[in-house]
Structures are given as structure tokens and as C-alpha cells.
Design an enzyme around this catalytic site. Sequence first.
Site, PDB file in Angstrom:
ATOM      1  N   CYS A  52     -10.153   1.276   0.395  1.00 17.17           N
ATOM      2  CA  CYS A  52      -8.692   1.355   0.418  1.00 17.17           C
ATOM      3  C   CYS A  52      -8.261   2.810   0.230  1.00 17.17           C
ATOM      4  CB  CYS A  52      -8.106   0.478  -0.687  1.00 17.17           C
ATOM      5  SG  CYS A  52      -6.314   0.577  -0.801  1.00 17.17           S
ATOM      6  N   CYS A  55      -6.390   3.068  -3.350  1.00 18.80           N
ATOM      7  CA  CYS A  55      -7.017   2.927  -4.667  1.00 18.80           C
ATOM      8  C   CYS A  55      -8.543   3.054  -4.649  1.00 18.80           C
ATOM      9  CB  CYS A  55      -6.644   1.576  -5.275  1.00 18.80           C
ATOM     10  SG  CYS A  55      -7.418   0.168  -4.454  1.00 18.80           S
ATOM     11  N   CYS A 100      -4.440  -5.158  -0.107  1.00 23.45           N
ATOM     12  CA  CYS A 100      -5.476  -4.851  -1.092  1.00 23.45           C
ATOM     13  C   CYS A 100      -5.148  -5.581  -2.398  1.00 23.45           C
ATOM     14  CB  CYS A 100      -5.514  -3.348  -1.333  1.00 23.45           C
ATOM     15  SG  CYS A 100      -6.611  -2.860  -2.677  1.00 23.45           S
ATOM     16  N   CYS A 103      -4.378  -2.708  -5.447  1.00 25.29           N
ATOM     17  CA  CYS A 103      -3.170  -1.870  -5.494  1.00 25.29           C
ATOM     18  C   CYS A 103      -2.010  -2.496  -4.733  1.00 25.29           C
ATOM     19  CB  CYS A 103      -3.463  -0.468  -4.970  1.00 25.29           C
ATOM     20  SG  CYS A 103      -3.701  -0.375  -3.186  1.00 25.29           S
ATOM     21  N   CYS A 123      -7.140  -7.217  11.424  1.00 23.52           N
ATOM     22  CA  CYS A 123      -6.595  -6.123  12.224  1.00 23.52           C
ATOM     23  C   CYS A 123      -5.971  -5.120  11.263  1.00 23.52           C
ATOM     24  CB  CYS A 123      -5.549  -6.710  13.175  1.00 23.52           C
ATOM     25  SG  CYS A 123      -4.860  -5.520  14.324  1.00 23.52           S
TER      26      CYS A 123
HETATM   27 FE    FE Z   1      -5.997  -0.608  -2.739  1.00 24.60          FE
END
Ligand code: FE
Length: 135
Positions: A52, A55, A100, A103, A123
Site C-alpha cells: 500500500c 501505509c 486497504c 489505512c 482492478c
Molecule cells: Fe494502506
Amino acid sequence: MADGGEQRMDLPEKEWRERLSPEQYHVLREAGTEPPFAGRYVHNHETGEYRCAGCGELLFTSDSKYDSGSGWPSFTQPAASTIVEHADTSHGMRRVEVRCAKCDGHLGHLFPDGPGPTGLRYCINSAALDFRNDK
Ligand code: FE
């Protein structure tokens, strides 16, 4: 998980603005979508991890990446239970948004037209990802 998976990362929007590029902020914090074929990972075929961009949480590995022809990085499954799904009815469509888990950053959408055993296509916007080569 090595980097403490279950912990939430909850920052004020001001701090996200400081940490992220305008493009990353638009995708992750405003649920924006980058134009097709514009992201830096669409044609990335290297072996490694996709984390990510907000984070650092591990989201996907290159094993599950495939070329969907859609113009966005596409994956058949997440690396771990670090992705949450939300119903998204914006833009007059019924879609599944994926974020995510750590975060709450917007990543992209999940479609039921993927290949292989999962039949799923995650996607994902390149701007939401941070690729780390295995080497
Ligand atoms: Fe994240």
C-alpha cells in the site's frame, strides 16, 4: 504478519496530504481513478511485492498479477486479508470497491470477470501501490 497487520493507521487528512503525492492522495483518500494505461505498474512484470502506497501494508504479490487488458494493474487475489470490500454505487454503477484494511485507503474495484480458480479481477490503481522488487 511481519509488519503488524491488524493495527489500524488512522491519520488526519492534513497529514495524508503531506505524506502522499497529489496523485496518491487523489486515489487513496478521495477514491480517485487514474486514467487507463497511465499508471506505472500496468506493464510491470517483475517479481516482487505490491504494498500500500499509504501505509506499506502488503496487498498483492506478482504471482497473482495478470494482464487483463483493462489498463490498470490486475490481480486474481490479495496476498493476505489486508483488503476490505465495500459496496460502491457511485457513477450510476453497482461495483465493489476495495480498500486497504490498515489505512482505509481506496485501492480500486473488484470484478467477477477474472481468470483462473478465483474468477476475480482486482482492478487496482498504480498510484495506490508501492512495488518492491524481490532482489
Ligand atoms: Fe494502506
